[in-house]
Design an enzyme around this catalytic site. Structure first.
Site, PDB file in Angstrom:
ATOM      1  N   HIS A   1       1.045  -4.548  -8.678  1.00 26.93           N
ATOM      2  CA  HIS A   1       1.707  -5.093  -7.495  1.00 26.93           C
ATOM      3  C   HIS A   1       3.204  -5.245  -7.749  1.00 26.93           C
ATOM      4  O   HIS A   1       4.006  -5.091  -6.824  1.00 26.93           O
ATOM      5  CB  HIS A   1       1.121  -6.453  -7.116  1.00 26.93           C
ATOM      6  CG  HIS A   1      -0.256  -6.380  -6.558  1.00 26.93           C
ATOM      7  ND1 HIS A   1      -1.376  -6.357  -7.366  1.00 26.93           N
ATOM      8  CD2 HIS A   1      -0.709  -6.312  -5.279  1.00 26.93           C
ATOM      9  CE1 HIS A   1      -2.447  -6.287  -6.603  1.00 26.93           C
ATOM     10  NE2 HIS A   1      -2.077  -6.258  -5.343  1.00 26.93           N
TER      11      HIS A   1
ATOM     12  N   ASP B   1      -4.063   2.865  -3.247  1.00 27.17           N
ATOM     13  CA  ASP B   1      -3.776   1.433  -3.174  1.00 27.17           C
ATOM     14  C   ASP B   1      -2.515   1.305  -2.313  1.00 27.17           C
ATOM     15  O   ASP B   1      -1.847   2.299  -2.000  1.00 27.17           O
ATOM     16  CB  ASP B   1      -3.573   0.864  -4.580  1.00 27.17           C
ATOM     17  CG  ASP B   1      -3.908  -0.627  -4.668  1.00 27.17           C
ATOM     18  OD1 ASP B   1      -3.964  -1.280  -3.616  1.00 27.17           O
ATOM     19  OD2 ASP B   1      -4.111  -1.129  -5.788  1.00 27.17           O
TER      20      ASP B   1
END
Length: 551
Positions: free
Chosen positions: A228, A301
């Site tokens: 992330h 993702d």
């Protein structure tokens, strides 16, 4: 002779016109493979592009923005985050409205409606939905029926909400002790146990007709970085991946799992470059689709994550790279401005770049094929969920199963003071940052006092406070908690550690003599841990991590 040639040309032209004027849609009574190809041939560039993009939206209700993307741009998939689910009623209304808009389009292709509902730690849809103990808890019981039941339980709750795709299970093998972003989301440090439990989870969820997605290919469990916030660089070789991280995928592919999420992870020892696997043809096309023969949908993702950023490319540039790498569905969480920029750039390029257009058509065919398999028959996840279905969550028997599974996962790692049955003279201190832990602890030990560790200012007072008590029961959940716990190394009383989420920190606590691992953070997991501590129940769980082999 000339007459025959003219007739043949006319017949061919008439046939050609008939093929392309044939009115078909998603619900046409045609075999799936044939229907997919007919749909692809008749779709415009915009309609093709819509099928390979998955956007999220702001807020928790229908808005002009999400209606625009479905009605005017033929968007084929939406992603539900926590901010979209603050009201279950509004979320169900939004899903119903958007699916009805999709049905009004030319081909009537339903939307994919996806979320991350892994169980345990990661649960984007809250409300009345069930927080199960999580994957590492399933690893501690190592019971395939538990994993199957968990997948089915989660699937049935999503089904009631109209959510037809779930980005779960996480099948990353827990190989690095500092893999904090994975931690309790993993089933085990053992690839075989991970594979078997993941397969059982998939079978349970698949029975509910919710589309299962294994993640994060080719494996996020061997890094101490979080994709992330950055691009993790993993030193594994291809031989190492096949011997460990890819084992769960091989089993799942043999059982036709419908979707895989690509991780933003770099493997320079394999493809000799620092680029996310999610954007690399070496991983998406060559390894996943060709060598491992995956026939389903490869989804990225979130491309908004920092791990996906490459050499200053725009989000549109990343999206093009992801498609050419072999991804079939691009997840882009935000923002509305970036959604439009990505759309405009890709649509323009489709008219200029035949290779990209053909790749998008191939990706769209995979997505539509999956939709036909899961979203066409009468047993599909309801496209227009009924508000009354919200009343069924949680389903009958859910709480009993979750409490039982949590209890069977409890593991006594070190046992000096179990059971701990305090005398009238014992003074007890509970230390935690969880109100839930404090409240449950008071139920089992009503005379206990409590100290919250909620910010750094409270940390320094803990050793001095603890010295006033005969026994300390410490709630360990994170590296932040661990720093506080280590300040108690010289504490002379009875120190009892109840660990929730990952228990990997035990490796750094040789001086702790009583350590219980519970894996979940729900009420059921905490209650089960205190029940074992008090001696009311046994702890049949087995430690799911081989700390000596972990990096």
């Amino acid at each position: 002779m000339l007459k025959k040639i003219i007739i043949a040309i006319l017949l061919s032209a008439i046939s050609h016109i008939q093929i392309f004027s044939e009115e078909i849609d998603f619900y046409s009574d045609i075999p799936d493979a044939e229907l997919t190809q007919k749909l692809i041939k008749q779709m415009s560039n915009q309609e093709l592009l819509g099928q390979v993009l998955m956007y999220s939206y702001e807020g928790d209700r229908v808005s002009g923005e999400n209606l625009y993307w479905v009605r005017d741009k033929n968007l084929g998939a939406i992603k539900m985050f926590g901010w979209n689910a603050t009201s279950s009623y509004n979320m169900v209304n939004t899903i119903t409205r958007l699916q009805k808009e999709a049905y009004q389009l030319k081909f009537k292709i339903p939307l994919l409606v996806a979320t991350d509902q892994e169980g345990g730690w990661v649960q984007h849809i809250r409300g009345n939905t069930t927080q199960t103990p999580g994957n590492l808890s399933l690893g501690a019981t190592n019971n395939l029926i538990d994993s199957y039941t968990t997948g089915k339980l989660i699937g049935n709750e999503l089904r009631a909400l109209g959510i037809n795709m779930n980005f779960a299970p996480t099948v990353d093998v827990y190989r690095n002790k500092d893999a904090d972003v994975i931690g309790p989301r993993a089933f085990s440090s053992d690839p075989i146990e991970t594979a078997n439990l993941a397969l059982a989870f998939y079978k349970g969820m698949d029975e509910t007709r919710v589309i299962t997605t294994a993640k994060h290919f080719p494996g996020h469990g061997n890094t101490n970085k979080d994709s992330h916030g950055t691009l993790p660089i993993i030193k594994s070789t291809i031989e190492d991946l096949y011997a460990n991280d890819l084992i769960p995928y091989e089993l799942l592919f043999n059982e036709n799992i419908p979707a895989v999420m690509m991780g933003h992870l770099a493997f320079p020892n394999i493809n000799k470059e620092i680029i996310p696997a999610s954007l690399s043809p070496s991983f998406v096309t060559e390894l996943l689709k060709e060598k491992m023969n995956f026939k389903g949908v490869a989804i990225t993702d979130d491309l908004f994550m920092h791990g996906a950023r490459v050499n200053g490319l725009s989000f549109a540039g990343e999206s093009k790279l992801a498609l050419l790498a072999g991804n079939d569905l691009l997840l882009v969480s935000k923002t509305a401005r970036q959604h439009q920029l990505i759309w405009d750039e890709l649509l323009y390029l489709m008219g200029e770049d035949k290779v990209l257009k053909d790749r998008i058509a191939d990706a769209a065919s995979r997505v539509i094929s999956m939709k036909l398999k899961y979203l066409k028959d009468d047993n599909r996840v309801p496209l227009y969920p009924d508000y009354k279905s919200l009343e069924s969550i949680p389903l009958s028997g859910t709480k009993e199963f979750v409490q039982s599974q949590a209890g069977r996962s409890i593991t006594i790692v070190k046992n000096e003071k179990i059971p701990y049955i305090n005398s009238d003279d014992d003074s007890i201190l509970l230390i935690s940052n969880y109100n839930r832990f404090m409240n449950i602890g008071k139920e089992f030990y009503p005379e206990a006092k409590r100290t919250w560790i909620t910010n750094p200012e409270t940390f320094s007072n803990v050793p001095q406070t603890a010295n006033y008590f005969d026994t300390v029961v410490f709630c360990l959940t994170s590296k932040t908690n661990l720093r506080v716990l280590k300040s108690l190394e010289n504490y002379k009383g009875n120190l009892i550690v109840l660990s929730f989420l990952t228990p990997v920190y035990i490796d750094t606590l040789p001086w702790v003599k009583t350590f219980v691992a519970a894996y979940g953070q729900s009420e059921e997991s905490m209650r089960a841990a205190f029940s074992v501590l008090k001696g009311f129940t046994n702890a049949p769980g087995t430690f799911p991590l081989d700390l000596e082999k972990m990096e």
